[in-house]
Design an enzyme around this catalytic site. Structure first.
Site, mmCIF file in Angstrom:
data_model
loop_
_atom_site.group_PDB
_atom_site.id
_atom_site.type_symbol
_atom_site.label_atom_id
_atom_site.label_comp_id
_atom_site.label_asym_id
_atom_site.label_seq_id
_atom_site.Cartn_x
_atom_site.Cartn_y
_atom_site.Cartn_z
ATOM 1 N N CYS A 74 0.796 -1.226 0.000
ATOM 2 C CA CYS A 74 0.000 0.000 0.000
ATOM 3 C C CYS A 74 0.829 1.276 0.000
ATOM 4 O O CYS A 74 0.282 2.370 -0.043
ATOM 5 C CB CYS A 74 -0.947 -0.013 1.198
ATOM 6 S SG CYS A 74 -1.947 -1.513 1.278
ATOM 7 N N HIS A 112 -2.674 8.197 5.663
ATOM 8 C CA HIS A 112 -2.940 6.847 5.146
ATOM 9 C C HIS A 112 -4.385 6.485 5.485
ATOM 10 O O HIS A 112 -5.113 5.987 4.640
ATOM 11 C CB HIS A 112 -1.944 5.862 5.743
ATOM 12 C CG HIS A 112 -1.999 4.504 5.138
ATOM 13 N ND1 HIS A 112 -1.885 4.295 3.778
ATOM 14 C CD2 HIS A 112 -2.148 3.275 5.700
ATOM 15 C CE1 HIS A 112 -1.965 2.988 3.524
ATOM 16 N NE2 HIS A 112 -2.128 2.358 4.672
ATOM 17 N N GLU A 131 -1.395 5.679 13.325
ATOM 18 C CA GLU A 131 -0.998 6.858 12.547
ATOM 19 C C GLU A 131 -1.196 8.132 13.358
ATOM 20 O O GLU A 131 -0.349 9.032 13.329
ATOM 21 C CB GLU A 131 -1.774 6.934 11.238
ATOM 22 C CG GLU A 131 -1.269 8.045 10.330
ATOM 23 C CD GLU A 131 -1.863 8.010 8.925
ATOM 24 O OE1 GLU A 131 -1.345 8.726 8.046
ATOM 25 O OE2 GLU A 131 -2.837 7.254 8.701
ATOM 26 N N LYS A 146 -9.508 8.230 1.690
ATOM 27 C CA LYS A 146 -10.062 6.870 1.631
ATOM 28 C C LYS A 146 -11.481 6.782 2.170
ATOM 29 O O LYS A 146 -12.179 5.799 1.917
ATOM 30 C CB LYS A 146 -9.147 5.907 2.393
ATOM 31 C CG LYS A 146 -7.783 5.703 1.741
ATOM 32 C CD LYS A 146 -6.943 4.689 2.510
ATOM 33 C CE LYS A 146 -5.575 4.475 1.886
ATOM 34 N NZ LYS A 146 -4.658 5.610 2.111
ATOM 35 N N HIS A 173 -9.703 2.113 -0.180
ATOM 36 C CA HIS A 173 -8.241 1.957 -0.164
ATOM 37 C C HIS A 173 -7.786 1.347 -1.482
ATOM 38 O O HIS A 173 -8.060 0.176 -1.757
ATOM 39 C CB HIS A 173 -7.850 1.075 1.018
ATOM 40 C CG HIS A 173 -6.377 0.953 1.232
ATOM 41 N ND1 HIS A 173 -5.439 1.658 0.485
ATOM 42 C CD2 HIS A 173 -5.663 0.204 2.110
ATOM 43 C CE1 HIS A 173 -4.231 1.343 0.908
ATOM 44 N NE2 HIS A 173 -4.339 0.453 1.885
ATOM 45 N N PHE A 197 1.658 -3.314 4.073
ATOM 46 C CA PHE A 197 1.938 -4.615 4.659
ATOM 47 C C PHE A 197 3.445 -4.896 4.581
ATOM 48 O O PHE A 197 4.118 -4.493 3.633
ATOM 49 C CB PHE A 197 1.193 -5.720 3.913
ATOM 50 C CG PHE A 197 -0.263 -5.853 4.291
ATOM 51 C CD1 PHE A 197 -0.873 -4.989 5.175
ATOM 52 C CD2 PHE A 197 -1.028 -6.877 3.747
ATOM 53 C CE1 PHE A 197 -2.210 -5.119 5.522
ATOM 54 C CE2 PHE A 197 -2.372 -7.030 4.075
ATOM 55 C CZ PHE A 197 -2.965 -6.158 4.960
#
Length: 414
Positions: A165, A305, A316, A337, A342, A401
């Site tokens: 991502c 994010h 975050e 998002k 996402h 990830f």
């Protein structure tokens, strides 16, 4: 001598629409692009999640001829289209004289999984003779950059990032550094993803990463809200044209913003969960600030994010507090998002584009669906409504990830 790097073009294919202006206008008006999955029957397949942010208005024939389009999976279609729009928006002409100084770096987190799924079914039904000779090049990730190079004539540095991502942000950051050190005058950079298929949705569902708010698709992505229960998959592409300031000024280009910083870090912690207290993401933001030679108080806005996962949003937020200290409460922070879902490997591309447009237009996109804020997520997330205000410096964050993190910083061009 380090070259200054500016943004002269933006191309977007998102669940909010095909085209930069349409996506941006829908973003700042708080429109959700999330709905029922139409690419396959998710309910019949027994999926826990049956919603996604699909691109619904894309016409591949507007960007790619039929013969070439058949050789590509959808993520390549989207990436090529976004690159085409970005180059057109920039006014950059790629000629024999400058081709070797124009490069491409466009990545994808997953690549051609739908084509892999389709080809496996064809093979099981009819054997090896049913495998297309274009199967491999239609699925491998670097073929977005390859096709963009072939279709535009760009002969400079050509590569692709694959960092889950964080892919799109790493691509833009790498392109920034390529130009800054003088290895190219212009780079076409970003991310593309199109993997709303049974294997991908099923895989993320099995990992319990996706929202199951299936009865309210438009409200399912709700970063920092107490009711958040996972992310919603999206698809599309975001591509920027980056140029050296010298190149842009020589052709009197319209400069949208300047890229001034790029940071990376690794969590060294877990396959899918972020490091506690947002430690890895915080180091990444600090690295970007150091790269840009900026202080925390110089930053006005963070396009976070912000995936709408219980742990990710909290980490975050904590990472931002750790880096920005008392200034954290003065920052505007929002998550695109909440409207796009996402986009995995494409997320950083479109969100960097949104950050550039936010700086250029002086408008901070909102976070929709923030109806019941999580008490421990207590920053200014620009809830519900866009905010018109001066923005000098913005950060775009992407965390993936494997604990891979990327941040880019854009500044109003002066």
């Amino acid at each position: 001598m380090t070259q200054r790097v500016v943004v002269t073009g933006v191309g977007l294919v998102t669940p909010l629409g095909t085209g930069t202006e349409l996506s941006w206008n829908n973003l700042i008006t708080g429109k959700s692009g999330i709905g029922r999955i139409t690419k396959f029957d998710a309910e019949a397949a027994g999926m826990a999640c049956t919603i996604a942010g699909e691109v619904s208005d894309f016409d591949v024939s507007a960007f790619i001829n039929k013969k070439d389009a058949r050789k590509m999976d959808t993520f390549i279609h989207y990436g090529v289209a976004a690159a085409h729009m970005a180059v057109e928006h920039s006014g950059l002409e790629i000629t024999e004289a400058n081709a070797e100084r124009v490069g491409v770096v466009i990545g994808s987190g997953i690549g051609g999984m739908p084509a892999i799924e389709k080809t496996m079914r064809a093979y099981e039904a009819g054997g090896a003779r049913k495998i297309s000779p274009f199967f491999i090049p239609m699925t491998i990730i670097n073929m977005v950059s390859g096709w963009v190079s072939m279709l535009t004539g760009a002969k400079g540095p050509n590569t692709a990032t694959v960092t889950a991502c964080a892919t799109g942000t790493h691509a833009i950051g790498d392109a920034f550094e390529i130009i800054a050190r003088g290895d190219a005058d212009a780079m076409i950079a970003g991310g593309s993803e199109a993997c709303i298929c049974e294997l991908a949705v099923g895989g993320f569902s099995a990992a319990r990463a996706l929202s199951t708010r299936n009865d309210e698709p438009e409200k399912a992505s709700r970063p920092w809200d107490s009711g958040r229960d996972g992310f919603v998959m999206g698809e599309g592409a975001g591509v920027l044209v980056l140029e050296s300031l010298q190149s842009a000024q020589a052709r009197d280009a319209n400069i949208l913003a300047e890229v001034v910083g790029y940071g990376m870090s690794g969590d060294a912690y877990h396959m899918t969960s972020p490091a506690p207290e947002g430690e890895g993401g915080g180091r990444c933001m600090q690295a970007a600030l150091d790269s840009a030679k900026l202080n925390p108080e110089d930053v006005d806005y963070i396009n976070a994010h912000g995936t709408s996962t219980p742990t990710g949003d909290l980490c975050e937020t904590q990472g931002i507090k750790n880096v920005f200290g008392s200034h954290a409460k003065k920052l505007m922070v929002s998550s695109s998002k909440s409207m796009t879902g996402h986009l995995l490997g494409a997320a950083g591309g479109i969100e960097a584009a949104f950050s550039v447009l936010a700086v250029h237009h002086g408008v901070v996109p909102p976070t929709i669906n923030l109806d019941d804020p999580d008490p421990v997520c207590d920053l200014d997330y620009v809830p519900h409504t866009a905010r018109e205000t001066g923005i000098n410096v913005a950060i775009s964050n992407s965390f993936g990830f494997g604990g891979t993190n990327a941040s880019v910083i854009v500044r109003k061009f002066k």
